[in-house]
Design an enzyme around this catalytic site. Structure first.
Site, PDB file in Angstrom:
ATOM      1  N   LYS A   1       0.850  -1.191   0.000  1.00 48.09           N
ATOM      2  CA  LYS A   1       0.000   0.000   0.000  1.00 48.09           C
ATOM      3  C   LYS A   1       0.887   1.243   0.000  1.00 48.09           C
ATOM      4  O   LYS A   1       1.881   1.303   0.743  1.00 48.09           O
ATOM      5  CB  LYS A   1      -0.908  -0.024   1.230  1.00 48.09           C
ATOM      6  CG  LYS A   1      -1.935   1.089   1.302  1.00 48.09           C
ATOM      7  CD  LYS A   1      -2.835   0.876   2.517  1.00 48.09           C
ATOM      8  CE  LYS A   1      -3.891   1.947   2.666  1.00 48.09           C
ATOM      9  NZ  LYS A   1      -4.784   1.705   3.830  1.00 48.09           N
TER      10      LYS A   1
ATOM     11  N   SER B   1      -9.849  -0.909   7.080  1.00 50.88           N
ATOM     12  CA  SER B   1      -9.232  -0.932   5.754  1.00 50.88           C
ATOM     13  C   SER B   1      -8.466  -2.207   5.455  1.00 50.88           C
ATOM     14  O   SER B   1      -8.066  -2.428   4.315  1.00 50.88           O
ATOM     15  CB  SER B   1      -8.289   0.268   5.601  1.00 50.88           C
ATOM     16  OG  SER B   1      -9.008   1.473   5.719  1.00 50.88           O
TER      17      SER B   1
ATOM     18  N   SER C   1      -9.401   1.602   2.889  1.00 52.58           N
ATOM     19  CA  SER C   1      -8.573   2.400   2.015  1.00 52.58           C
ATOM     20  C   SER C   1      -7.522   1.578   1.276  1.00 52.58           C
ATOM     21  O   SER C   1      -6.921   2.052   0.304  1.00 52.58           O
ATOM     22  CB  SER C   1      -7.866   3.489   2.842  1.00 52.58           C
ATOM     23  OG  SER C   1      -7.054   2.916   3.854  1.00 52.58           O
TER      24      SER C   1
END
Length: 605
Positions: A75, A173, A149
């Site tokens: 990420k 997330s 996210s």
């Protein structure tokens, strides 16, 4: 070439010579071109950027590097040396000289980073549409959200572009994207994975997370990534490790000790008008009720109230602090919805924070008491999967609805594992989340490992349940011989790690007379170290166990330094994989070679 990228499948393919890391990476690069409109990557590593990682494998023994050649995604609020970290905001971007602590541990174990993934900007959102790099699309149906996210991290694994990935989780997330993309999502207890090199959203609540195709892979990565970090003020040691049982498989058939699972009363369930998800949840419970599983209703009121504190309370101030000075000096550089959420974070007073903390502690007491009565709490991971258009039309309301079952988790200091269980009538994945107290991570993963086979789902977004090389493993009983010399011997404290993987004792024997044995410092469990010494060595008592090939990777991943797996010579002249010790581990150790073996040493002691 399309491979099922489970860690076990790739290890098998590498071992058999069917493929190489270079071929796998090339296949991923080619496959990525088919999914450019999914907006998965912010930065996919070029061939030149990948070369050092591939070259580095030449000096690493696959037997002692449990993630050798395994591709993973990161990420883009987590640092990878030499590659910009953007947090999905170009004005914020910087290029780190060092990788995040967890990323470096994975690379050291042989893993190959393939790219930095898209996310809801500054990890603010649960839907995957809040990025200037484009909304990240669902791996099953591009009209639907991927979840956020950690959107790109989940979709990369689901579509076969990585074996596992790293995300982060403040409000859900690491779980919502797993649900929407048919993955296992491990949200560890806060502080077990170092946050050094991770851009914070809410520093006191954040944790790094793991997306994987199954619980074995999640546990393997977790074992390597975990570790106390002096450089992270919120790092914690895993007190659960004092429990002799780590990751295994929960015996659902044990009627003397049935699995007890807390569930939410029907009146407190919310599916926000999604009948498909509601039906999927009911089907999931029906499958569990056919097993020896006891379902107990738990009042969700306190969990829900705690969840609402995350965005309705003063914790939004942490997001404000994390984005300074950008949010104060260049607010126009921040994605509009994200800006609207973060900007008010400078307003709450200290009194607001203390009032919220007082209430949170009271709620935590109630929730902890309820969790203590069950093996875990089970919730839907999310109540509904929205289309991208629906989310853009109501970005705040629908995002809040996505967090109904997730927002409480880090505030209440709990661990959780998202587990896929159904494909709905309209073709979207649905899953549940298992919840436990801090440091129950491996207990939850063990339950997940037992539940996953009940639902017989494909892996990720694959159209088939297995493809080469994994298909070659199905129905086979291939085994790998493993030589053990210490705590894994029959009847000793760690032997269960072999038996729960279906390993069988093949023979009791000795090494060739070229080894020395030491009682290592530390413990419990107490462990020996086996060192090759051609001149002063002796024969050491050992056992050889036949371990199912599919279980070998997870077994090796749980071996702590300075121990590892290497090639050991046996008295009959054969060579097998077995426990060896790095020389640096002998500091403070007592040589016990003259006693002939570990059991003899324990008997004398």
């Amino acid at each position: 070439m399309k491979h099922t990228l489970t860690i076990t499948a790739l290890q098998q393919a590498y071992q058999s010579g069917e493929t190489t890391p270079e071929q796998v990476i090339a296949a991923i690069s080619e496959l990525s071109t088919q999914y450019q409109d999914h907006n998965i990557w912010i930065h996919q590593l070029s061939a030149a950027e990948l070369t050092p990682y591939l070259d580095g494998l030449k000096n690493k023994d696959p037997q002692s590097h449990p993630l050798w050649g395994i591709p993973f995604a990161i990420k883009d609020n987590i640092d990878l040396a030499g590659v910009p970290t953007t947090a999905a905001c170009e004005a914020f971007a910087y290029t780190p000289e060092k990788s995040a602590a967890v990323v470096q541990q994975l690379i050291d174990a042989g893993a190959i980073p393939v790219g930095k993934t898209n996310l809801d900007q500054f990890a603010t959102g649960l839907n995957g549409t809040r990025s200037p790099y484009g909304a990240c699309k669902n791996s099953f149906n591009p009209e639907y959200i991927s979840g956020g996210s950690s959107s790109g991290s989940s979709v990369a694994v689901a579509l076969g572009l990585a074996s596992f990935s790293l995300g982060t989780d403040t409000a859900g997330s690491g779980r919502v994207p797993a649900c929407f993309n048919n993955l296992v999502g491990l949200k560890p207890s806060r502080g077990l994975l170092s946050a050094t090199g991770m851009v914070p959203a809410c520093r006191s609540l954040d944790c790094m997370t793991i997306f994987a195709l199954n619980s074995d892979d999640a546990n393997s990565v977790f074992t390597i990534a975990e570790g106390f970090d002096d450089n992270d003020a919120y790092s914690r040691k895993n007190t659960y490790l004092n429990n002799p049982r780590h990751y295994g498989k929960r015996d659902l058939a044990n009627k003397a000790s049935p699995l007890t699972v807390g569930v939410i009363p029907e009146a407190q369930l919310k599916f926000f008008g999604d009948e498909h998800y509601q039906n999927a949840y009911q089907k999931t419970l029906a499958v569990l009720q056919q097993q020896n599983i006891k379902l107990v209703e738990i009042d969700f009121t306190a969990f829900d109230e705690a969840a609402r504190l995350l965005y309705e309370g003063p914790w939004v101030s942490e997001r404000y602090l994390a984005t300074l000075p950008l949010i104060a000096e260049q607010p126009e550089a921040v994605f509009p919805v994200v800006r609207d959420i973060i900007a008010p974070g400078g307003e709450p007073k200290a009194t607001d924070l203390f009032k919220a903390q007082y209430r949170l502690n009271a709620l935590k007491t109630i929730c902890d008491q309820q969790l203590a009565a069950v093996d875990c709490l089970l919730t839907p991971t999310a109540g509904r999967c929205f289309t991208i258009n629906e989310m853009l039309a109501e970005p705040i309301q629908h995002n809040s609805e996505l967090g109904y079952y997730t927002n409480f988790m880090n505030l209440l200091d709990m661990a959780s594992v998202a587990v896929p269980t159904q494909i709905t009538e309209h073709g979207l994945p649905f899953g549940i989340t298992l919840v436990g107290p801090a440091f129950s991570d491996r207990a939850l993963l063990s339950i997940a490992r037992s539940l996953q086979p009940l639902f017989d789902l494909p892996l990720g977004a694959s159209d088939s349940k297995a493809s080469a090389p994994e298909a070659a493993l199905i129905g086979k009983t291939d085994t790998i011989d493993v030589l053990v010399c210490g705590a894994h011997l029959d009847g000793l404290p760690l032997n269960w790690q072999l038996k729960e993987r279906g390993a069988v004792l093949k023979t009791v024997t000795q090494t060739a007379p070229v080894y020395r044995m030491y009682a290592l410092a530390g413990g419990p469990p107490f462990r020996p170290g086996l060192i090759l010494d051609e001149e002063k060595g002796a024969a050491i008592d050992v056992e050889i166990w036949s371990v199912p090939t599919a279980e070998f990777g997870s077994f090796v991943a749980g071996i702590p330094a300075p121990l590892g797996i290497g090639k050991v010579r046996v008295a009959d002249g054969s060579v097998v994989s077995g426990f060896i010790c790095e020389p640096y581990g002998l500091e403070g150790a007592e040589e016990i070679t003259q006693l002939g073996g570990w059991k003899a040493y324990l008997a004398e002691k």
